[in-house]
Design an enzyme around this catalytic site. Structure first.
Site, short mmCIF file in Angstrom:
data_model
loop_
_atom_site.label_atom_id
_atom_site.label_comp_id
_atom_site.label_asym_id
_atom_site.label_seq_id
_atom_site.Cartn_x
_atom_site.Cartn_y
_atom_site.Cartn_z
N ASP A 177 0.79 -1.24 0.00
CA ASP A 177 0.00 0.00 0.00
C ASP A 177 0.82 1.28 0.00
O ASP A 177 0.51 2.22 0.75
CB ASP A 177 -0.95 0.01 1.20
CG ASP A 177 -1.96 -1.13 1.17
OD1 ASP A 177 -1.87 -1.98 0.27
OD2 ASP A 177 -2.82 -1.16 2.06
N ASP A 187 -4.98 -0.61 -1.65
CA ASP A 187 -6.40 -0.43 -1.40
C ASP A 187 -7.02 0.11 -2.68
O ASP A 187 -6.46 1.00 -3.34
CB ASP A 187 -6.62 0.58 -0.27
CG ASP A 187 -6.53 -0.05 1.12
OD1 ASP A 187 -6.32 -1.28 1.21
OD2 ASP A 187 -6.65 0.70 2.10
N HIS A 192 -10.70 1.06 -3.28
CA HIS A 192 -12.03 1.12 -2.70
C HIS A 192 -13.07 1.75 -3.63
O HIS A 192 -12.76 2.69 -4.36
CB HIS A 192 -12.00 1.97 -1.43
CG HIS A 192 -11.14 1.44 -0.33
ND1 HIS A 192 -11.07 0.11 0.00
CD2 HIS A 192 -10.31 2.09 0.55
CE1 HIS A 192 -10.24 -0.04 1.03
NE2 HIS A 192 -9.76 1.13 1.37
N HIS A 209 -10.44 7.30 1.38
CA HIS A 209 -9.07 7.18 0.93
C HIS A 209 -8.98 6.08 -0.13
O HIS A 209 -9.79 5.16 -0.15
CB HIS A 209 -8.12 6.85 2.09
CG HIS A 209 -8.42 5.54 2.74
ND1 HIS A 209 -9.42 5.38 3.69
CD2 HIS A 209 -7.89 4.30 2.56
CE1 HIS A 209 -9.47 4.11 4.06
NE2 HIS A 209 -8.55 3.43 3.39
N LYS A 248 -7.05 -4.85 -3.20
CA LYS A 248 -7.82 -5.41 -2.08
C LYS A 248 -8.90 -4.43 -1.63
O LYS A 248 -8.85 -3.24 -1.96
CB LYS A 248 -6.90 -5.76 -0.91
CG LYS A 248 -6.09 -4.61 -0.33
CD LYS A 248 -5.07 -5.14 0.67
CE LYS A 248 -4.17 -4.06 1.22
NZ LYS A 248 -4.85 -3.11 2.12
N CYS A 306 -2.02 -2.61 7.74
CA CYS A 306 -1.95 -3.50 6.57
C CYS A 306 -0.67 -4.33 6.54
O CYS A 306 -0.70 -5.49 6.11
CB CYS A 306 -2.13 -2.69 5.29
SG CYS A 306 -3.80 -2.00 5.17
#
Length: 205
Positions: free
Chosen positions: A16, A58, A60, A77, A102, A141
């Site tokens: 990340d 990430d 999202h 975020h 993810k 993470c």
């Protein structure tokens, strides 16, 4: 200290390193930018040996469950396809880097790069047995990724100089490192262009 001999079966996993997690980002990790230089050294080290490099992110949706508006603990975020979700341009990722996305659906969060991504199977198919883990953030993470890697049967090398913590509560990062080491992760550091084990290392810098 002893040198870590890298070869077939090794891989690097960068967790990340996205703009929103760097200082000035939507969920910036204090001193998070300090990990970029050592991670670039790790990338060069693994690529020089033709070893695979994985980078989790990430990714999202705009209404992800971890966002405060949906009752989660964090500000919005790393919304997919935004500048904040992009890997920092200072990260020397090669075109053949394997990207692991993810937490890609609204109702499911995932701190671990192994959670819902098929990463364990992908690593096994490639013959990977040992993974060096680095990135952001130590106490979220990185912690969950390292623990899941161990749970899936991989050896985990931990690179504390290439990690930084959120430290919502002071000492969270140190406690996370202690937890990872207690589960069997091996702490290592960069030295003269190679990785060396450092068993005296019990907390991040």
């Amino acid at each position: 200290m002893s040198a870590i001999i890298l070869g077939p079966g090794d891989a690097l996993l960068i967790v990340d390193l996205q703009n929103d997690f760097l200082p000035g980002g939507a969920l910036g990790v204090p001193r998070g930018d300090e990990v970029i230089a050592p991670i670039n050294q790790l990338i060069a080290l693994y690529r020089a040996r033709s070893l695979p490099v994985y980078a989790s992110r990430d990714w999202h949706p705009h209404d992800h469950c971890s966002f405060a508006a949906q009752g989660g603990p964090w500000p919005p975020h790393c919304v997919a396809d935004t500048a904040g979700a992009a890997f920092t341009s200072e990260l020397a990722l090669a075109p053949d880097t394997i990207v692991v996305s993810k937490a890609v659906t609204a109702p499911v969060d995932a701190y671990s790069a192994f959670n819902g991504t098929g990463l364990a199977e992908t690593l096994r198919e490639r013959g990977v047995r040992r993974v060096a883990v680095c990135g952001l953030a130590t106490d979220y993470c990185v912690l969950n990724t390292a623990l899941d890697g161990i749970e899936h049967g991989f050896e985990v090398l931990l690179v504390p100089e290439a990690m930084r913590a959120v430290d919502v509560k002071p000492g969270d990062g140190d406690r996370a490192v202690t937890r990872m080491l207690s589960r069997g992760a091996l702490p290592v550091r960069l030295s003269e262009g190679k990785l060396v084990a450092d068993l005296s290392l019990g907390a991040q810098p």
